[in-house]
Design an enzyme around this catalytic site. Structure first.
Site, short mmCIF file in Angstrom:
data_model
loop_
_atom_site.label_atom_id
_atom_site.label_comp_id
_atom_site.label_asym_id
_atom_site.label_seq_id
_atom_site.Cartn_x
_atom_site.Cartn_y
_atom_site.Cartn_z
N LYS A 13 0.83 -1.22 0.00
CA LYS A 13 0.00 0.00 0.00
C LYS A 13 0.87 1.26 0.00
O LYS A 13 0.67 2.16 -0.81
CB LYS A 13 -0.95 0.00 1.22
CG LYS A 13 -1.82 -1.24 1.33
CD LYS A 13 -2.74 -1.21 2.54
CE LYS A 13 -2.03 -1.29 3.88
NZ LYS A 13 -1.34 -2.56 4.16
N ARG A 88 -9.61 0.02 9.35
CA ARG A 88 -9.14 -1.34 9.63
C ARG A 88 -10.13 -2.14 10.46
O ARG A 88 -9.86 -3.30 10.78
CB ARG A 88 -7.85 -1.24 10.42
CG ARG A 88 -6.59 -1.36 9.60
CD ARG A 88 -5.47 -1.04 10.55
NE ARG A 88 -4.27 -1.74 10.27
CZ ARG A 88 -3.24 -1.16 9.67
NH1 ARG A 88 -3.32 0.05 9.22
NH2 ARG A 88 -2.13 -1.84 9.52
N ARG A 127 11.92 -5.03 4.64
CA ARG A 127 11.55 -3.64 4.34
C ARG A 127 12.49 -2.65 5.04
O ARG A 127 12.91 -2.86 6.17
CB ARG A 127 10.12 -3.37 4.80
CG ARG A 127 9.78 -1.89 4.76
CD ARG A 127 8.32 -1.62 4.88
NE ARG A 127 7.69 -2.28 6.00
CZ ARG A 127 6.38 -2.32 6.17
NH1 ARG A 127 5.59 -1.77 5.27
NH2 ARG A 127 5.87 -2.93 7.21
N ARG A 160 11.68 -0.70 10.60
CA ARG A 160 10.64 -0.46 11.61
C ARG A 160 10.75 -1.49 12.74
O ARG A 160 11.07 -2.65 12.49
CB ARG A 160 9.25 -0.56 10.96
CG ARG A 160 8.75 0.75 10.44
CD ARG A 160 7.53 0.62 9.57
NE ARG A 160 6.43 -0.18 10.11
CZ ARG A 160 5.27 -0.35 9.50
NH1 ARG A 160 5.05 0.24 8.33
NH2 ARG A 160 4.33 -1.11 10.03
N ARG A 171 0.24 -9.21 13.33
CA ARG A 171 -0.46 -8.21 12.49
C ARG A 171 -1.33 -8.91 11.45
O ARG A 171 -2.43 -8.45 11.13
CB ARG A 171 0.57 -7.30 11.81
CG ARG A 171 1.10 -6.24 12.76
CD ARG A 171 2.46 -5.73 12.40
NE ARG A 171 2.54 -5.07 11.13
CZ ARG A 171 3.70 -4.81 10.50
NH1 ARG A 171 4.84 -5.17 11.05
NH2 ARG A 171 3.70 -4.19 9.36
P1 AP5 Z 1 4.78 -1.60 1.82
O1 AP5 Z 1 4.35 -0.84 0.64
O2 AP5 Z 1 5.62 -0.90 2.83
O3 AP5 Z 1 3.54 -2.33 2.52
P2 AP5 Z 1 2.24 -1.75 3.22
O4 AP5 Z 1 1.07 -2.42 2.59
O5 AP5 Z 1 2.27 -0.26 3.23
O6 AP5 Z 1 2.46 -2.38 4.65
P3 AP5 Z 1 2.54 -1.84 6.15
O7 AP5 Z 1 3.36 -2.82 6.94
O8 AP5 Z 1 2.97 -0.42 6.21
O9 AP5 Z 1 1.12 -2.00 6.56
P4 AP5 Z 1 0.62 -2.18 7.93
O10 AP5 Z 1 -0.77 -2.11 7.52
O11 AP5 Z 1 0.97 -3.30 8.77
O12 AP5 Z 1 1.36 -1.00 8.75
P5 AP5 Z 1 0.87 0.41 9.18
O13 AP5 Z 1 2.03 1.30 9.16
O14 AP5 Z 1 -0.35 0.79 8.43
O15 AP5 Z 1 5.56 -2.91 1.28
C1 AP5 Z 1 6.11 -3.86 2.19
C2 AP5 Z 1 7.47 -4.33 1.65
O16 AP5 Z 1 7.27 -5.08 0.46
C3 AP5 Z 1 8.43 -3.19 1.29
O17 AP5 Z 1 9.73 -3.57 1.63
C4 AP5 Z 1 8.27 -3.06 -0.23
O18 AP5 Z 1 9.45 -2.56 -0.86
C5 AP5 Z 1 7.96 -4.48 -0.65
N1 AP5 Z 1 7.05 -4.56 -1.79
C6 AP5 Z 1 5.99 -3.76 -2.07
N2 AP5 Z 1 5.37 -4.16 -3.19
C7 AP5 Z 1 6.05 -5.25 -3.63
C8 AP5 Z 1 5.90 -6.12 -4.76
N3 AP5 Z 1 4.92 -5.95 -5.67
N4 AP5 Z 1 6.78 -7.15 -4.90
C9 AP5 Z 1 7.79 -7.34 -3.99
N5 AP5 Z 1 7.99 -6.54 -2.91
C10 AP5 Z 1 7.12 -5.52 -2.74
O19 AP5 Z 1 0.43 0.12 10.68
C11 AP5 Z 1 1.37 -0.17 11.70
C12 AP5 Z 1 0.64 -0.33 13.03
O20 AP5 Z 1 -0.03 0.90 13.37
C13 AP5 Z 1 -0.48 -1.39 13.05
O21 AP5 Z 1 0.03 -2.68 13.32
C14 AP5 Z 1 -1.38 -0.85 14.16
O22 AP5 Z 1 -0.84 -1.12 15.44
C15 AP5 Z 1 -1.30 0.66 13.96
N6 AP5 Z 1 -2.36 1.17 13.04
C16 AP5 Z 1 -2.17 1.79 11.84
N7 AP5 Z 1 -3.35 2.13 11.29
C17 AP5 Z 1 -4.30 1.71 12.15
C18 AP5 Z 1 -5.73 1.76 12.14
N8 AP5 Z 1 -6.40 2.28 11.10
N9 AP5 Z 1 -6.39 1.21 13.19
C19 AP5 Z 1 -5.74 0.69 14.25
N10 AP5 Z 1 -4.39 0.61 14.33
C20 AP5 Z 1 -3.68 1.12 13.29
#
Ligand code: AP5
Length: 213
Positions: A13, A88, A127, A160, A171
């Site tokens: 994403k 979420r 990542r 991270r 997660r």
């Molecule tokens: P990347 O693009 O970084 O993935 P992402 O989908 O953005 O994943 P996140 O880990 O950021 O999502 P998340 O939902 O767990 O974390 P968030 O920060 O939102 O890609 C991942 C890796 O793959 C990278 O290294 C990239 O280079 C690689 N890649 C990408 N595309 C690829 C492809 N096509 N092929 C190969 N490799 C590829 O949330 C963190 C924490 O915050 C949560 O656990 C929770 O505690 C809290 N939180 C955040 N939002 C909420 C909410 N709305 N409600 C409650 N808690 C929340």
């Protein structure tokens, strides 16, 4: 254009959001990035969120809905936005609906990046992210042009704290229990578009641009 990127942790994403910003000039609203900024700044909200984030649990709906309300009312969201990592839970999705009705706006597309769980751990553990602009890279699948430096803003890349195999498993469990059911919620509303998230990054960007036009 108001869009949402939907998918498991590590589905891509954040990676795709950066290309959508470049092409369409609308801001990315990542609740994960906003929470990490609050944790780093040591605000009361950051202190409350920290333990949940480090253990792979979701942060409370009240905190999240509050930060989204404030963010969507900012001037730069007037021409559109990309929701990344929100909503979420069903409660968050319902709060978003209510807020959008109040603001007289609607969600144009939800883009689901479909990636099987077995590919997620390798993506997340490899990542490297930019603390400054949120740019996301991978040591093997998407290395930055210069090792350890963000292509977008030139700041150092870091790993991270929650990007380890144990936390990813938690997660993913949270995702399946609380977030995945929202797929049907948005499908029924007729805004859901599915993309094969196992393709390479460039192919996925092209698929997204075809949908967005
Ligand atoms: P990347 O693009 O970084 O993935 P992402 O989908 O953005 O994943 P996140 O880990 O950021 O999502 P998340 O939902 O767990 O974390 P968030 O920060 O939102 O890609 C991942 C890796 O793959 C990278 O290294 C990239 O280079 C690689 N890649 C990408 N595309 C690829 C492809 N096509 N092929 C190969 N490799 C590829 O949330 C963190 C924490 O915050 C949560 O656990 C929770 O505690 C809290 N939180 C955040 N939002 C909420 C909410 N709305 N409600 C409650 N808690 C929340």
């Amino acid at each position: 254009m108001n869009i949402m990127l939907f998918g498991a942790p590590g589905a891509g994403k954040g990676t795709q959001a950066k290309y959508i910003i470049e092409k369409y000039g609308i801001p990315q609203i990542s609740t994960g990035d906003m929470l990490r900024a609050a944790v780093n700044a040591g605000t009361p909200m950051g202190l409350e969120a920290k333990a949940c984030m480090e253990s792979g649990k979701l942060v409370s709906d009240d905190i999240i809905v509050g930060i989204i309300k404030d963010r969507l009312s900012m001037e730069d969201c007037k021409k559109g936005f990309i929701l990344d990592g929100f909503p979420r839970t069903l409660a968050q999705a319902e709060a978003l609906e209510k807020l959008m009705i109040e603001m007289n706006i609607s969600l144009d597309k939800v883009i689901s990046l479909n990636v099987p769980d077995e590919l997620i751990v390798g993506r997340v553990v490899g990542r490297r992210v930019c603390k400054s602009c949120g740019g996301s890279f991978h040591v093997e699948f998407n290395p930055p042009k210069k090792e350890g430096i963000c292509d977008f803003c030139g700041q150092p890349l870091v790993q991270r704290k929650d990007d380890n195999a144990d936390t990813v498993a938690k997660r993913l469990a949270e995702y399946h229990a609380q977030t995945a059911p929202l797929f049907d919620f948005y499908k029924e509303k007729g805004v859901m578009e599915e993309i094969d998230g196992t393709k390479n990054i460039k192919e996925i960007t092209e698929d997204i641009f075809k949908i967005l036009g």
